[in-house]
Design a protein around this motif. Structure first.
Motif, PDB file in Angstrom:
ATOM      1  N   ASP A 131      53.294  63.542 -40.160  1.00 56.74           N
ATOM      2  CA  ASP A 131      53.044  62.429 -39.249  1.00 56.74           C
ATOM      3  C   ASP A 131      54.349  61.886 -38.691  1.00 56.74           C
ATOM      4  OD1 ASP A 131      50.319  62.533 -39.644  1.00 56.74           O
ATOM      5  OD2 ASP A 131      50.279  60.899 -41.103  1.00 56.74           O
ATOM      6  N   GLU A 132      55.318  61.647 -39.586  1.00 52.55           N
ATOM      7  CA  GLU A 132      56.605  61.103 -39.163  1.00 52.55           C
ATOM      8  C   GLU A 132      57.364  62.091 -38.289  1.00 52.55           C
ATOM      9  OE1 GLU A 132      57.459  58.201 -43.035  1.00 52.55           O
ATOM     10  OE2 GLU A 132      58.073  60.308 -43.068  1.00 52.55           O
ATOM     11  N   GLY A 133      57.217  63.381 -38.593  1.00 54.07           N
ATOM     12  CA  GLY A 133      57.867  64.397 -37.767  1.00 54.07           C
ATOM     13  C   GLY A 133      57.340  64.388 -36.337  1.00 54.07           C
ATOM     14  N   LEU A 134      56.030  64.232 -36.189  1.00 52.27           N
ATOM     15  CA  LEU A 134      55.439  64.159 -34.853  1.00 52.27           C
ATOM     16  C   LEU A 134      55.925  62.906 -34.118  1.00 52.27           C
ATOM     17  CD1 LEU A 134      53.530  65.137 -32.653  1.00 52.27           C
ATOM     18  CD2 LEU A 134      51.634  64.087 -33.912  1.00 52.27           C
ATOM     19  N   ALA A 135      56.021  61.787 -34.846  1.00 46.72           N
ATOM     20  CA  ALA A 135      56.535  60.557 -34.237  1.00 46.72           C
ATOM     21  C   ALA A 135      57.982  60.742 -33.796  1.00 46.72           C
ATOM     22  CB  ALA A 135      56.419  59.396 -35.213  1.00 46.72           C
ATOM     23  N   MET A 136      58.799  61.399 -34.621  1.00 44.25           N
ATOM     24  CA  MET A 136      60.193  61.623 -34.261  1.00 44.25           C
ATOM     25  C   MET A 136      60.320  62.579 -33.082  1.00 44.25           C
ATOM     26  SD  MET A 136      62.480  61.546 -37.739  1.00 44.25           S
ATOM     27  CE  MET A 136      61.684  62.945 -38.504  1.00 44.25           C
ATOM     28  N   VAL A 141      63.973  61.768 -31.498  1.00 44.10           N
ATOM     29  CA  VAL A 141      65.039  61.445 -32.442  1.00 44.10           C
ATOM     30  C   VAL A 141      65.988  62.640 -32.510  1.00 44.10           C
ATOM     31  CG1 VAL A 141      65.582  60.872 -34.839  1.00 44.10           C
ATOM     32  CG2 VAL A 141      63.527  59.919 -33.758  1.00 44.10           C
ATOM     33  N   ARG A 142      67.285  62.382 -32.395  1.00 45.65           N
ATOM     34  CA  ARG A 142      68.266  63.454 -32.259  1.00 45.65           C
ATOM     35  C   ARG A 142      69.301  63.433 -33.389  1.00 45.65           C
ATOM     36  NH1 ARG A 142      68.693  65.649 -27.180  1.00 45.65           N
ATOM     37  NH2 ARG A 142      70.927  65.970 -27.516  1.00 45.65           N
ATOM     38  N   ARG A 143      69.880  64.614 -33.624  1.00 42.08           N
ATOM     39  CA  ARG A 143      70.930  64.735 -34.631  1.00 42.08           C
ATOM     40  C   ARG A 143      72.122  63.843 -34.325  1.00 42.08           C
ATOM     41  NH1 ARG A 143      71.421  69.905 -37.685  1.00 42.08           N
ATOM     42  NH2 ARG A 143      69.487  71.080 -37.419  1.00 42.08           N
ATOM     43  N   ASP A 144      72.503  63.770 -33.035  1.00 44.18           N
ATOM     44  CA  ASP A 144      73.731  63.043 -32.726  1.00 44.18           C
ATOM     45  C   ASP A 144      73.602  61.558 -33.052  1.00 44.18           C
ATOM     46  OD1 ASP A 144      72.068  62.378 -30.614  1.00 44.18           O
ATOM     47  OD2 ASP A 144      73.451  63.002 -29.045  1.00 44.18           O
ATOM     48  N   LEU A 145      72.395  60.989 -32.981  1.00 44.38           N
ATOM     49  CA  LEU A 145      72.203  59.612 -33.400  1.00 44.38           C
ATOM     50  C   LEU A 145      72.478  59.480 -34.895  1.00 44.38           C
ATOM     51  CD1 LEU A 145      71.257  56.672 -33.161  1.00 44.38           C
ATOM     52  CD2 LEU A 145      68.902  57.505 -33.395  1.00 44.38           C
ATOM     53  N   VAL A 146      71.910  60.378 -35.693  1.00 46.76           N
ATOM     54  CA  VAL A 146      72.087  60.327 -37.146  1.00 46.76           C
ATOM     55  C   VAL A 146      73.554  60.535 -37.507  1.00 46.76           C
ATOM     56  CG1 VAL A 146      71.355  61.314 -39.346  1.00 46.76           C
ATOM     57  CG2 VAL A 146      69.740  61.198 -37.443  1.00 46.76           C
ATOM     58  N   GLU A 147      74.207  61.486 -36.851  1.00 51.01           N
ATOM     59  CA  GLU A 147      75.615  61.771 -37.128  1.00 51.01           C
ATOM     60  C   GLU A 147      76.493  60.575 -36.779  1.00 51.01           C
ATOM     61  OE1 GLU A 147      76.795  63.953 -38.862  1.00 51.01           O
ATOM     62  OE2 GLU A 147      76.243  66.006 -38.377  1.00 51.01           O
ATOM     63  N   THR A 148      76.202  59.932 -35.646  1.00 58.19           N
ATOM     64  CA  THR A 148      77.016  58.787 -35.232  1.00 58.19           C
ATOM     65  C   THR A 148      76.837  57.627 -36.188  1.00 58.19           C
ATOM     66  OG1 THR A 148      76.822  59.476 -32.921  1.00 58.19           O
ATOM     67  CG2 THR A 148      77.546  57.226 -33.329  1.00 58.19           C
ATOM     68  N   SER A 164      62.695  53.265 -34.429  1.00 59.80           N
ATOM     69  CA  SER A 164      62.971  52.042 -33.676  1.00 59.80           C
ATOM     70  C   SER A 164      64.201  52.213 -32.793  1.00 59.80           C
ATOM     71  CB  SER A 164      63.173  50.866 -34.636  1.00 59.80           C
ATOM     72  OG  SER A 164      61.995  50.576 -35.335  1.00 59.80           O
ATOM     73  N   LEU A 165      65.265  52.769 -33.339  1.00 57.29           N
ATOM     74  CA  LEU A 165      66.497  52.971 -32.577  1.00 57.29           C
ATOM     75  C   LEU A 165      66.256  53.899 -31.391  1.00 57.29           C
ATOM     76  CD1 LEU A 165      68.931  53.315 -35.607  1.00 57.29           C
ATOM     77  CD2 LEU A 165      68.928  51.434 -33.953  1.00 57.29           C
ATOM     78  N   SER A 166      65.546  54.984 -31.619  1.00 60.85           N
ATOM     79  CA  SER A 166      65.285  55.949 -30.539  1.00 60.85           C
ATOM     80  C   SER A 166      64.354  55.357 -29.491  1.00 60.85           C
ATOM     81  CB  SER A 166      64.692  57.233 -31.116  1.00 60.85           C
ATOM     82  OG  SER A 166      65.617  57.871 -31.980  1.00 60.85           O
ATOM     83  N   ALA A 167      63.367  54.584 -29.932  1.00 61.00           N
ATOM     84  CA  ALA A 167      62.437  53.960 -28.987  1.00 61.00           C
ATOM     85  C   ALA A 167      63.171  53.034 -28.032  1.00 61.00           C
ATOM     86  CB  ALA A 167      61.355  53.189 -29.740  1.00 61.00           C
ATOM     87  N   LEU A 168      64.218  52.381 -28.511  1.00 58.86           N
ATOM     88  CA  LEU A 168      64.987  51.450 -27.692  1.00 58.86           C
ATOM     89  C   LEU A 168      66.101  52.135 -26.907  1.00 58.86           C
ATOM     90  CD1 LEU A 168      65.223  48.460 -30.181  1.00 58.86           C
ATOM     91  CD2 LEU A 168      64.032  48.459 -27.991  1.00 58.86           C
ATOM     92  N   GLY A 169      66.319  53.425 -27.164  1.00 52.80           N
ATOM     93  CA  GLY A 169      67.362  54.141 -26.430  1.00 52.80           C
ATOM     94  C   GLY A 169      68.744  54.038 -27.039  1.00 52.80           C
ATOM     95  N   VAL A 170      68.838  53.655 -28.312  1.00 51.62           N
ATOM     96  CA  VAL A 170      70.139  53.640 -28.980  1.00 51.62           C
ATOM     97  C   VAL A 170      70.570  55.086 -29.204  1.00 51.62           C
ATOM     98  CG1 VAL A 170      71.407  52.977 -31.053  1.00 51.62           C
ATOM     99  CG2 VAL A 170      69.666  51.451 -30.112  1.00 51.62           C
ATOM    100  N   ASP A 171      71.767  55.422 -28.752  1.00 53.31           N
ATOM    101  CA  ASP A 171      72.269  56.780 -28.920  1.00 53.31           C
ATOM    102  C   ASP A 171      73.752  56.731 -29.249  1.00 53.31           C
ATOM    103  OD1 ASP A 171      73.433  56.097 -26.509  1.00 53.31           O
ATOM    104  OD2 ASP A 171      72.192  57.451 -25.306  1.00 53.31           O
ATOM    105  N   ALA A 172      74.364  57.900 -29.378  1.00 53.45           N
ATOM    106  CA  ALA A 172      75.785  57.976 -29.732  1.00 53.45           C
ATOM    107  C   ALA A 172      76.643  57.279 -28.686  1.00 53.45           C
ATOM    108  CB  ALA A 172      76.195  59.437 -29.884  1.00 53.45           C
ATOM    109  N   HIS A 173      76.304  57.430 -27.423  1.00 55.77           N
ATOM    110  CA  HIS A 173      77.075  56.806 -26.349  1.00 55.77           C
ATOM    111  C   HIS A 173      77.074  55.282 -26.494  1.00 55.77           C
ATOM    112  CE1 HIS A 173      78.746  56.221 -22.337  1.00 55.77           C
ATOM    113  NE2 HIS A 173      77.768  55.357 -22.102  1.00 55.77           N
ATOM    114  N   TYR A 174      75.926  54.713 -26.813  1.00 52.40           N
ATOM    115  CA  TYR A 174      75.822  53.258 -26.955  1.00 52.40           C
ATOM    116  C   TYR A 174      76.622  52.773 -28.160  1.00 52.40           C
ATOM    117  CZ  TYR A 174      73.761  48.608 -27.478  1.00 52.40           C
ATOM    118  OH  TYR A 174      73.587  47.253 -27.602  1.00 52.40           O
ATOM    119  N   ILE A 175      76.463  53.429 -29.292  1.00 54.27           N
ATOM    120  CA  ILE A 175      77.164  53.016 -30.513  1.00 54.27           C
ATOM    121  C   ILE A 175      78.676  53.147 -30.329  1.00 54.27           C
ATOM    122  CG2 ILE A 175      77.523  53.566 -32.953  1.00 54.27           C
ATOM    123  CD1 ILE A 175      74.566  54.494 -32.995  1.00 54.27           C
ATOM    124  N   ASN A 176      79.121  54.252 -29.760  1.00 53.67           N
ATOM    125  CA  ASN A 176      80.553  54.456 -29.541  1.00 53.67           C
ATOM    126  C   ASN A 176      81.100  53.466 -28.515  1.00 53.67           C
ATOM    127  OD1 ASN A 176      80.692  56.570 -31.385  1.00 53.67           O
ATOM    128  ND2 ASN A 176      80.212  58.118 -29.841  1.00 53.67           N
TER     129      ASN A 176
END
Length: 287
Positions: A131-136, A141-148, A164-176
């Motif tokens: 279920d969670e895999g389908l939601a991701m 949900v991407r590796r680069d988010l987890v790595e960052t 939640s982070l992916s739904a809002l568009g938080v990504d490596a570019h935003y965090i960096n």
């Protein structure tokens, strides 16, 4: 109160985004429906049902994202076979059905990406359920988010955090980008609040230019929730109020006191009124 508002605004936004993607149910009984237009390169696709019959995910797709979809065939008359795959890092959907005259429908099967799940485990994230895999997959949900997050030494995220982070568009570019202007929210909840309220690196920089560097993250959230900008601060400086505290800015904004009003009052007064007096005068001014 402002911080509480910001927190609930963030949670509301993320919850809506995640639930609109999918919250339960997997391959068994998962259906798709596509609506196309003759002149648009995009199609609108929805995925519903699933084992628990609670999947409800719909969005626009570029046709290139739905690998194997023949858009010309979909626009043709008659009943044509339809086949496509949606492939993302968390897994893939393989869908078959029939369509024509700009619509199509059929069934889908979800296959989680075991390599991606193994990667999550290697970063301390629990292995997701199907279920969670389908939601991701639906929220990409991407590796680069987890790595960052890992590189920036955030707490290890849970699956819900990643959704939640992916739904809002938080990504490596935003965090960096936040890191480049000297900000790292203390935890994932603060990071969600930043993104939900659209706290950008340029927004933070506007306060640095106005002389308000090193504001705490929770203070930035409070200021953004009231739409207080660096230009608002600069306006008060130009009106003769150069050293307003963040608390004073909050009270001025909350009560509708603008730099233009402060300038007009100052110019019409024999003595420059204090910021506290501006609030009082604004409260009794005729409307």
């Amino acid at each position: 109160m402002t911080r509480m508002f910001a927190f609930f605004a963030a949670i509301l936004l993320s919850a809506v985004a995640v639930s609109s993607a999918c919250t339960a149910g997997v391959s068994e009984g998962l259906r798709f429906h596509i609506d196309a237009k003759r002149s648009s390169p995009k199609v609108y696709a929805s995925f519903t049902g699933g084992k628990s019959r609670t999947t409800n995910w719909s969005t626009d797709f570029n046709t290139s994202e739905l690998q194997g979809l023949d858009i010309a065939q979909l626009r043709a008359g008659g009943d044509q076979p339809v086949r496509f795959a949606l492939v993302r890092e968390a897994g893939r959907l393989d869908c078959t059905g029939s369509g024509g005259r700009l619509v199509a429908s059929g069934a889908c099967n979800f296959t989680p990406n075991t390599g991606f799940n193994d990667f999550l485990v290697s970063r301390g994230v629990k292995r997701p359920t199907e279920d969670e895999g389908l939601a991701m997959m639906s929220l990409n949900v991407r590796r680069d988010l987890v790595e960052t997050l890992h590189s920036a030494r955030y707490p290890v995220p849970g699956v819900d955090d990643l959704l939640s982070l992916s739904a809002l568009g938080v990504d490596a570019h935003y965090i960096n980008g936040l890191a480049q202007v000297g900000y790292r929210p203390r935890d994932l909840d603060d990071l969600v609040q930043f993104k939900a309220l659209d706290v950008t690196p340029s927004y933070i920089q506007s306060f640095v230019r106005a002389g308000y560097g090193n504001l705490p993250a929770d203070r930035i959230v409070q200021l953004k929730a009231l739409d207080i900008t660096g230009d608002y601060v600069a306006g008060f400086k130009a009106a003769g109020y150069p050293n307003l505290t963040p608390d004073r800015l909050v009270s001025l904004k909350a009560l509708g006191v603008t730099p233009d009003y402060a300038r007009a009052v100052r110019e019409s007064s024999r003595e420059a009124p204090t910021a506290e007096r501006l609030v009082e005068l604004n409260a009794i001014a005729p409307r």
